[in-house]
Motif scaffolding. Sequence first.
Motif, PDB file in Angstrom:
ATOM      1  N   LEU A 184       0.829  -1.205   0.000  1.00  9.37           N
ATOM      2  CA  LEU A 184       0.000   0.000   0.000  1.00  9.37           C
ATOM      3  C   LEU A 184       0.865   1.258   0.000  1.00  9.37           C
ATOM      4  O   LEU A 184       0.558   2.248  -0.691  1.00  9.37           O
ATOM      5  CB  LEU A 184      -0.936   0.007   1.211  1.00  9.37           C
ATOM      6  N   ASP A 185       1.954   1.231   0.754  1.00  4.36           N
ATOM      7  CA  ASP A 185       2.865   2.380   0.796  1.00  4.36           C
ATOM      8  C   ASP A 185       3.532   2.600  -0.567  1.00  4.36           C
ATOM      9  O   ASP A 185       3.712   3.743  -1.006  1.00  4.36           O
ATOM     10  CB  ASP A 185       3.925   2.187   1.874  1.00  4.36           C
ATOM     11  N   GLN A 186       3.888   1.506  -1.225  1.00  6.80           N
ATOM     12  CA  GLN A 186       4.498   1.625  -2.548  1.00  6.80           C
ATOM     13  C   GLN A 186       3.521   2.228  -3.554  1.00  6.80           C
ATOM     14  O   GLN A 186       3.897   3.096  -4.357  1.00  6.80           O
ATOM     15  CB  GLN A 186       4.962   0.249  -3.024  1.00  6.80           C
ATOM     16  N   LEU A 187       2.303   1.787  -3.497  1.00  7.05           N
ATOM     17  CA  LEU A 187       1.287   2.318  -4.407  1.00  7.05           C
ATOM     18  C   LEU A 187       0.981   3.783  -4.094  1.00  7.05           C
ATOM     19  O   LEU A 187       0.827   4.610  -5.001  1.00  7.05           O
ATOM     20  CB  LEU A 187       0.010   1.474  -4.310  1.00  7.05           C
ATOM     21  N   LYS A 188       0.911   4.073  -2.815  1.00 10.67           N
ATOM     22  CA  LYS A 188       0.644   5.448  -2.391  1.00 10.67           C
ATOM     23  C   LYS A 188       1.760   6.389  -2.849  1.00 10.67           C
ATOM     24  O   LYS A 188       1.507   7.534  -3.236  1.00 10.67           O
ATOM     25  CB  LYS A 188       0.485   5.495  -0.876  1.00 10.67           C
ATOM     26  N   ALA A 189       2.987   5.900  -2.821  1.00 12.29           N
ATOM     27  CA  ALA A 189       4.131   6.708  -3.253  1.00 12.29           C
ATOM     28  C   ALA A 189       4.060   7.051  -4.736  1.00 12.29           C
ATOM     29  O   ALA A 189       4.670   8.025  -5.193  1.00 12.29           O
ATOM     30  CB  ALA A 189       5.431   5.966  -2.952  1.00 12.29           C
ATOM     31  N   LYS A 190       3.273   6.262  -5.480  1.00  9.58           N
ATOM     32  CA  LYS A 190       3.088   6.520  -6.910  1.00  9.58           C
ATOM     33  C   LYS A 190       1.891   7.429  -7.180  1.00  9.58           C
ATOM     34  O   LYS A 190       1.488   7.611  -8.327  1.00  9.58           O
ATOM     35  CB  LYS A 190       2.897   5.198  -7.650  1.00  9.58           C
ATOM     36  N   GLY A 191       1.316   7.973  -6.101  1.00  4.40           N
ATOM     37  CA  GLY A 191       0.183   8.870  -6.249  1.00  4.40           C
ATOM     38  C   GLY A 191      -1.169   8.197  -6.183  1.00  4.40           C
ATOM     39  O   GLY A 191      -2.201   8.830  -6.450  1.00  4.40           O
ATOM     40  N   GLN A 192      -1.183   6.924  -5.806  1.00  2.72           N
ATOM     41  CA  GLN A 192      -2.433   6.186  -5.706  1.00  2.72           C
ATOM     42  C   GLN A 192      -3.033   6.306  -4.296  1.00  2.72           C
ATOM     43  O   GLN A 192      -2.323   6.595  -3.330  1.00  2.72           O
ATOM     44  CB  GLN A 192      -2.194   4.708  -6.016  1.00  2.72           C
ATOM     45  N   THR A 193      -4.342   6.085  -4.197  1.00  2.95           N
ATOM     46  CA  THR A 193      -4.979   5.794  -2.905  1.00  2.95           C
ATOM     47  C   THR A 193      -5.476   4.355  -3.068  1.00  2.95           C
ATOM     48  O   THR A 193      -6.545   4.130  -3.614  1.00  2.95           O
ATOM     49  CB  THR A 193      -6.129   6.763  -2.590  1.00  2.95           C
ATOM     50  N   PRO A 194      -4.710   3.376  -2.628  1.00  2.35           N
ATOM     51  CA  PRO A 194      -4.778   2.003  -3.140  1.00  2.35           C
ATOM     52  C   PRO A 194      -6.107   1.267  -3.016  1.00  2.35           C
ATOM     53  O   PRO A 194      -6.408   0.411  -3.835  1.00  2.35           O
ATOM     54  CB  PRO A 194      -3.695   1.286  -2.324  1.00  2.35           C
ATOM     55  N   LEU A 195      -6.900   1.574  -1.984  1.00  7.63           N
ATOM     56  CA  LEU A 195      -8.080   0.764  -1.702  1.00  7.63           C
ATOM     57  C   LEU A 195      -9.365   1.446  -2.145  1.00  7.63           C
ATOM     58  O   LEU A 195      -9.691   2.541  -1.705  1.00  7.63           O
ATOM     59  CB  LEU A 195      -8.155   0.461  -0.205  1.00  7.63           C
ATOM     60  N   ALA A 196     -10.110   0.772  -3.006  1.00  7.19           N
ATOM     61  CA  ALA A 196     -11.437   1.252  -3.407  1.00  7.19           C
ATOM     62  C   ALA A 196     -12.456   0.779  -2.380  1.00  7.19           C
ATOM     63  O   ALA A 196     -12.345  -0.322  -1.841  1.00  7.19           O
ATOM     64  CB  ALA A 196     -11.803   0.716  -4.794  1.00  7.19           C
ATOM     65  N   LEU A 197     -13.449   1.607  -2.102  1.00  2.00           N
ATOM     66  CA  LEU A 197     -14.490   1.245  -1.136  1.00  2.00           C
ATOM     67  C   LEU A 197     -15.713   2.115  -1.322  1.00  2.00           C
ATOM     68  O   LEU A 197     -15.611   3.342  -1.360  1.00  2.00           O
ATOM     69  CB  LEU A 197     -13.970   1.407   0.300  1.00  2.00           C
ATOM     70  N   ASP A 198     -16.872   1.481  -1.477  1.00  2.00           N
ATOM     71  CA  ASP A 198     -18.143   2.202  -1.479  1.00  2.00           C
ATOM     72  C   ASP A 198     -18.659   2.202  -0.048  1.00  2.00           C
ATOM     73  O   ASP A 198     -19.406   1.320   0.384  1.00  2.00           O
ATOM     74  CB  ASP A 198     -19.149   1.527  -2.420  1.00  2.00           C
ATOM     75  N   GLY A 199     -18.249   3.219   0.714  1.00  2.77           N
ATOM     76  CA  GLY A 199     -18.508   3.250   2.145  1.00  2.77           C
ATOM     77  C   GLY A 199     -19.935   3.528   2.541  1.00  2.77           C
ATOM     78  O   GLY A 199     -20.286   3.403   3.723  1.00  2.77           O
ATOM     79  N   ASP A 200     -20.804   3.905   1.586  1.00  2.00           N
ATOM     80  CA  ASP A 200     -22.210   4.099   1.946  1.00  2.00           C
ATOM     81  C   ASP A 200     -22.902   2.757   2.175  1.00  2.00           C
ATOM     82  O   ASP A 200     -23.987   2.703   2.739  1.00  2.00           O
ATOM     83  CB  ASP A 200     -22.942   4.914   0.876  1.00  2.00           C
ATOM     84  N   ILE A 201     -22.284   1.676   1.728  1.00  2.00           N
ATOM     85  CA  ILE A 201     -22.778   0.324   2.009  1.00  2.00           C
ATOM     86  C   ILE A 201     -21.988  -0.186   3.206  1.00  2.00           C
ATOM     87  O   ILE A 201     -20.827  -0.595   3.088  1.00  2.00           O
ATOM     88  CB  ILE A 201     -22.582  -0.615   0.808  1.00  2.00           C
ATOM     89  N   LYS A 202     -22.593  -0.141   4.383  1.00  2.00           N
ATOM     90  CA  LYS A 202     -21.841  -0.379   5.612  1.00  2.00           C
ATOM     91  C   LYS A 202     -21.287  -1.793   5.734  1.00  2.00           C
ATOM     92  O   LYS A 202     -20.283  -2.007   6.413  1.00  2.00           O
ATOM     93  CB  LYS A 202     -22.700  -0.035   6.834  1.00  2.00           C
TER      94      LYS A 202
END
Length: 437
Positions: A184-202
């Motif tokens: 996750l840190d490696q991806l974040k360092a490339k400008g990503q926010t690695p995890l997708a999540l539809d948080g309105d669905i609890k």
Amino acid sequence: MTRRRLLAAALAAGLLAPLAACGSDQTSDGGASTELVYWSMWKQGEDQQKVLQAALDDFQQQTGIKVDVQWAGRDVLKQVAARLNAGNPPDLTDQDAGSIKGTLGKVDGARDLSELYNSTVDGETKKVGEIIPSGLVKPYHNAAGNPIVAPYEVIGSTMWFNGAAHPELATNPPKTWDEFIKLLDQLKAKGQTPLALDGDIKFYDAYFTTWSIVRHGGVGLLSKAATDKTGATFDDPAFLEAAKDVEQLIKGGYLVKDFNATKFPAQQNAWASGKSPTDLLLMGTWAPSETGPQASTGFTYRSFPYPTVAGGKGNTAAEAGVIGFAIPSKAKHADAAEKFIAYFLNKDRLAKIATDAKNLTPRSDVAPPDVLADFSKELTAAGDNIFLPYDDAGAVAPDWVSNVWEPLNGDFFNGKLDAAGFIAKLKAETIKLQQGA
């Protein structure tokens, strides 16, 4: 990887729409029903809906039984329960088996399907009970020990990624929590926010906490806590350790921006289309079918198991549950409902759940779709260490799930609670609910 080996693993595991009124009783002379009222969890246009609609159309044409189907969506059981209380439920419904057990089973509102399991599959010589592995049905019985669910789809959750964009994950996925955070840190360092999540669905928020609790504390700990009137189960260190892991994801900037502000399925569709700076999606086995129409050209669905943790009691566990049919106990055309179930479970018809809807079926002679090959291996590797969705809490404590678990997960992911506060609130609210305070 054979389908039979996949089922061996699973075997060991021991939204709202208006609905039409139900039909009349059986024929006046007591003969077979000539109509069938079916309220389904699927919505118009979903792949499973299309497969079922085609089967219903053929069933009506071949049998002469008039079918009235309502594509009600995921809250269908709330509607069914209300009609059950009024004495006028539909003849057939479907949902994940834990919800069926928790909603209809707990009030003796689901028909005993023993006769169905002893009946012959339409167009075949085998009985329903011979093509549905008993282990998939075992958790979903009534008080007398008889089955109340007829599965037609096997489900679970796993960590999805695009194999075309990340071939390195296909050959060397992260196995431990530390390796996962490093990725996750490696991806974040490339400008990503690695995890997708539809948080309105609890319950999508709760996937992370459920998995982390199982990894740390083992299978069955969450459902035990959900039914503990003293709340003492939450004192198990596994709960706080799991919450701290999830808090690391929430506070570490790894979740896509505004995940709680967008409306499902915006984030998962953006992940598949490549229009989002995300790489990973913790989602059910339906992810390929739900996001497929939005997927970018060349998108390759691959997955890896949720990462293990140091000393975790559930490090080898995998999730497997079922979606299936149920017949309300007061159904007026139960014979027609059973007839359709036996009709749909025919190999050629059920196979379309795999080929068209890209999901697993409970039949060992129906091959899994290619997009679920990784998940098939995950289940097989788990052997008998299988946990049900929500670690079976949805079946043993449905009110707890809807009134305590899901709302507090929402507060946790929204930053209203830290890890310690989340577990403390879970304990307090569980005691209040279970003791009727």
